[in-house]
Design a protein around this motif. Structure first.
Motif, PDB file in Angstrom:
ATOM      1  N   THR A   1      -4.439  13.431  -2.390  1.00 32.18           N
ATOM      2  CA  THR A   1      -4.740  12.439  -3.422  1.00 32.18           C
ATOM      3  C   THR A   1      -6.017  12.821  -4.156  1.00 32.18           C
ATOM      4  O   THR A   1      -6.768  13.699  -3.718  1.00 32.18           O
TER       5      THR A   1
ATOM      6  N   MET B   1      -5.870   7.487  -6.471  1.00 32.59           N
ATOM      7  CA  MET B   1      -6.243   6.316  -5.687  1.00 32.59           C
ATOM      8  C   MET B   1      -7.643   5.818  -6.068  1.00 32.59           C
ATOM      9  O   MET B   1      -8.520   6.612  -6.389  1.00 32.59           O
ATOM     10  N   ASP B   2      -7.805   4.512  -5.998  1.00 29.67           N
ATOM     11  CA  ASP B   2      -9.120   3.879  -6.076  1.00 29.67           C
ATOM     12  C   ASP B   2      -9.246   3.099  -4.781  1.00 29.67           C
ATOM     13  O   ASP B   2      -8.701   2.003  -4.661  1.00 29.67           O
ATOM     14  N   ARG B   3      -9.878   3.712  -3.794  1.00 27.27           N
ATOM     15  CA  ARG B   3      -9.866   3.235  -2.407  1.00 27.27           C
ATOM     16  C   ARG B   3      -8.415   3.171  -1.935  1.00 27.27           C
ATOM     17  O   ARG B   3      -7.764   4.184  -1.869  1.00 27.27           O
ATOM     18  N   LYS B   4      -7.892   1.973  -1.630  1.00 25.35           N
ATOM     19  CA  LYS B   4      -6.495   1.877  -1.182  1.00 25.35           C
ATOM     20  C   LYS B   4      -5.549   1.481  -2.310  1.00 25.35           C
ATOM     21  O   LYS B   4      -4.356   1.326  -2.090  1.00 25.35           O
ATOM     22  N   MET B   5      -6.081   1.329  -3.528  1.00 26.31           N
ATOM     23  CA  MET B   5      -5.283   0.910  -4.674  1.00 26.31           C
ATOM     24  C   MET B   5      -4.724   2.134  -5.401  1.00 26.31           C
ATOM     25  O   MET B   5      -5.466   3.025  -5.796  1.00 26.31           O
TER      26      MET B   5
ATOM     27  N   GLU C   1       0.836  -1.199   0.000  1.00 23.33           N
ATOM     28  CA  GLU C   1       0.000   0.000   0.000  1.00 23.33           C
ATOM     29  C   GLU C   1       0.869   1.247   0.000  1.00 23.33           C
ATOM     30  O   GLU C   1       2.012   1.222   0.446  1.00 23.33           O
TER      31      GLU C   1
ATOM     32  N   THR D   1      -9.018  10.801  -7.195  1.00 23.71           N
ATOM     33  CA  THR D   1      -9.439   9.548  -7.814  1.00 23.71           C
ATOM     34  C   THR D   1      -9.399   9.729  -9.330  1.00 23.71           C
ATOM     35  O   THR D   1      -9.273  10.853  -9.825  1.00 23.71           O
TER      36      THR D   1
END
Length: 151
Positions: free
Chosen positions: A81, A106-110, A45, A83
């Motif tokens: 950050t 970021m895409d949630r935690k990705m 992460e 998205t």
């Protein structure tokens, strides 16, 4: 226009370091790859970002040297950050408000990628150039008009 449009053109090459890497190694990677930021990854992460701004602050703090400083002590562990769905106008505002030159996507935690102020500026200029071409073509093809514009 959205961040996903920038990432689609830019590609998804990411350069990373770990928090326990020496800052000197990170600087060497940044110099070799001609980049201004590295994503700091820990346990799969994103743990933070290391940019030339943090490197310069570290050099000043250490009296002009990097020494054995670890990335962990220099990195921004709470970077701004966005998205991939964030609108470009919002990204511009965010980057200007926070003086951020690099923005992890970021895409949630990705982690999906990183965009730079340069990427945003380039996209805006290209978009404006395209819009100008379309407007000029529209005006040139105006019904009942002529080429001289005196119509």
């Amino acid at each position: 226009m959205k961040v996903s449009d920038i990432l689609r053109v830019k590609g998804n090459t990411l350069y990373t370091v770990t928090p326990d890497d020496p800052v000197a190694v990170a600087v060497q990677i940044m110099a070799e790859k001609d980049i201004g930021s590295l994503v700091v990854m820990e346990h799969g992460e994103m743990a933070g970002m290391l940019t030339f701004r943090e490197v310069i602050l570290t050099v000043v703090k250490n009296g002009g040297a990097l020494g054995s400083t670890l990335v962990r002590t220099s990195m921004d562990d709470h970077p701004l950050t966005c998205t991939s769905e964030t609108e470009l106008d919002e990204v511009r505002r965010m980057m200007l408000d926070r003086h951020a030159r690099y923005l992890p996507v970021m895409d949630r935690k990705m982690l999906m990628g990183v965009i730079s102020f340069y990427d945003v500026a380039k996209t805006v200029v290209e978009s404006q150039n395209f819009e100008n071409k379309m407007l000029k073509a529209y005006i040139r093809d105006w019904p009942g008009g002529d080429e001289s514009g005196e119509g």
